[in-house]
Design a protein around this motif. Structure first.
Motif, PDB file in Angstrom:
ATOM      1  N   GLY A  21      19.082 -34.955  19.668  1.00 49.38           N
ATOM      2  CA  GLY A  21      18.932 -34.382  18.337  1.00 49.38           C
ATOM      3  C   GLY A  21      17.513 -34.352  17.814  1.00 49.38           C
ATOM      4  N   HIS A  42      18.367 -34.419  13.624  1.00 50.92           N
ATOM      5  CA  HIS A  42      19.553 -34.066  12.833  1.00 50.92           C
ATOM      6  C   HIS A  42      20.803 -34.536  13.560  1.00 50.92           C
ATOM      7  CE1 HIS A  42      20.673 -30.483  15.338  1.00 50.92           C
ATOM      8  NE2 HIS A  42      19.381 -30.520  15.602  1.00 50.92           N
ATOM      9  N   GLN A  44      24.276 -34.760  15.349  1.00 51.86           N
ATOM     10  CA  GLN A  44      24.918 -33.807  16.255  1.00 51.86           C
ATOM     11  C   GLN A  44      26.367 -33.574  15.850  1.00 51.86           C
ATOM     12  OE1 GLN A  44      22.779 -32.750  19.368  1.00 51.86           O
ATOM     13  NE2 GLN A  44      21.742 -33.204  17.445  1.00 51.86           N
ATOM     14  N   GLY A  45      26.741 -32.304  15.731  1.00 51.59           N
ATOM     15  CA  GLY A  45      28.154 -31.945  15.607  1.00 51.59           C
ATOM     16  C   GLY A  45      28.848 -32.391  14.335  1.00 51.59           C
ATOM     17  N   THR A  46      28.101 -32.702  13.281  1.00 52.95           N
ATOM     18  CA  THR A  46      28.741 -33.087  12.026  1.00 52.95           C
ATOM     19  C   THR A  46      28.790 -31.880  11.098  1.00 52.95           C
ATOM     20  OG1 THR A  46      26.601 -33.857  11.213  1.00 52.95           O
ATOM     21  CG2 THR A  46      28.086 -35.520  12.099  1.00 52.95           C
ATOM     22  N   VAL A  47      29.884 -31.805  10.359  1.00 52.84           N
ATOM     23  CA  VAL A  47      30.048 -30.723   9.394  1.00 52.84           C
ATOM     24  C   VAL A  47      29.846 -31.312   8.002  1.00 52.84           C
ATOM     25  CG1 VAL A  47      31.617 -28.987   8.476  1.00 52.84           C
ATOM     26  CG2 VAL A  47      31.665 -29.551  10.909  1.00 52.84           C
ATOM     27  N   THR A  48      28.984 -30.688   7.220  1.00 55.07           N
ATOM     28  CA  THR A  48      28.718 -31.192   5.878  1.00 55.07           C
ATOM     29  C   THR A  48      28.991 -30.101   4.849  1.00 55.07           C
ATOM     30  OG1 THR A  48      26.401 -30.526   6.030  1.00 55.07           O
ATOM     31  CG2 THR A  48      26.927 -32.793   6.656  1.00 55.07           C
ATOM     32  N   GLU A  83      27.967 -41.901  13.016  1.00 51.14           N
ATOM     33  CA  GLU A  83      29.128 -41.760  13.898  1.00 51.14           C
ATOM     34  C   GLU A  83      30.200 -42.800  13.593  1.00 51.14           C
ATOM     35  OE1 GLU A  83      27.491 -41.844  17.852  1.00 51.14           O
ATOM     36  OE2 GLU A  83      26.392 -39.976  17.507  1.00 51.14           O
TER      37      GLU A  83
END
Length: 267
Positions: A21, A42, A44-48, A83
């Motif tokens: 990242g 940043h 990885q793979g998180t939705v905000t 995480e």
């Protein structure tokens, strides 16, 4: 409409070679009058929902933009906390201090506007570099030693924009820079950019959330205790902690997670 880049030139790392990242950028900075570097991270793979908050991590004397990631694994500490669901997602910007002498101090002086590089240009660059980060992203500052000075001073002086600050093993007055860089007569720093305590006092009506900590065997421990005592006497809300340890990377690696937790709770 299309937003114009504030930088004459921008160079970003190629995503094919980016790991964990991390992204790297070099730009022609008008604040510095030369090129400046920044390491970004940043999650990885998180939705905000809404803009991703941005934490700017400031390094100490002798260092540069890679120090937080490559000497303390700051991005791994952040990733693990996010995480595990302990902290909501946020991004990191880890800029160089502008590379003046052995350390710029992150303030304005004869060699450039290091304050504007951190407060104005780095958030702009982060919005260009990182998914989900926008000019409206909530902003926090943290740093170690000289970077702690920068985080506390710049944050306290800009509480309208900076929501939280965390200083680790912080220089509390610019005069202490001489312990690390020797002669500081060539810096030409304005009086209002010298004392963390005075900047906090001057701006007490609109301060960010403030946390600072220091190691019990750190040469800066008495300065940090004095700042804590003065803020208590002035009834200025803040969080202060002491831990075992000295002025060294194992200390900063061990306590960065707690500092990020404080920032996150106030973003």
């Amino acid at each position: 409409g299309v937003r114009m880049s504030p930088f004459l030139t921008t160079e970003f790392s190629d995503p094919r070679f980016e790991v964990e990242g991390l992204r790297f950028a070099t730009v022609a900075s008008s604040a510095l009058g030369r090129r400046g570097d920044c390491t970004f991270w940043h999650p990885q793979g998180t939705v905000t929902v809404g803009p991703v908050p941005l934490v700017i991590l400031l390094h100490g004397v002798y260092g540069s933009h890679w120090a937080w990631a490559q000497k303390a694994g700051a991005h791994r500490i952040a990733a693990a906390l996010i995480e595990a669901g302990e902290l909501p997602p946020f991004a990191l910007a880890m800029p160089s201090d502008g590379l003046f002498g052995l350390g710029s101090g992150y303030v304005r002086h004869a060699a450039g506007d290091f304050r504007a590089w951190i407060l104005d240009e780095i958030p702009e660059l982060a919005a260009m570099a990182l998914p989900g980060v926008t000019p409206e992203s909530p902003l926090a500052l943290a740093g170690l030693s000289m970077g702690g000075f920068g985080a506390l001073l710049l944050g306290a002086g800009n509480g309208d924009r900076v929501r939280a600050v965390a200083g680790m093993s912080s220089i509390t007055d610019f005069a202490q820079m001489r312990f690390f860089v020797g002669d500081i007569s060539g810096y030409d720093v304005a009086d209002q950019d010298r004392s963390v305590l005075e900047v906090i006092r001057t701006n007490r009506s609109r301060l960010p959330a403030i946390h600072f900590d220091c190691g019990e065997t750190d040469p800066l421990i008495e300065a940090n205790r004095a700042l804590h005592t003065a803020l208590e006497a002035d009834d200025i809300v803040h969080s202060y902690a002491e831990y075992p340890g000295g002025h060294e990377w194992p200390y900063w690696e061990a306590h960065l997670g707690a500092a990020l937790g404080f920032l996150s709770a106030n973003l």
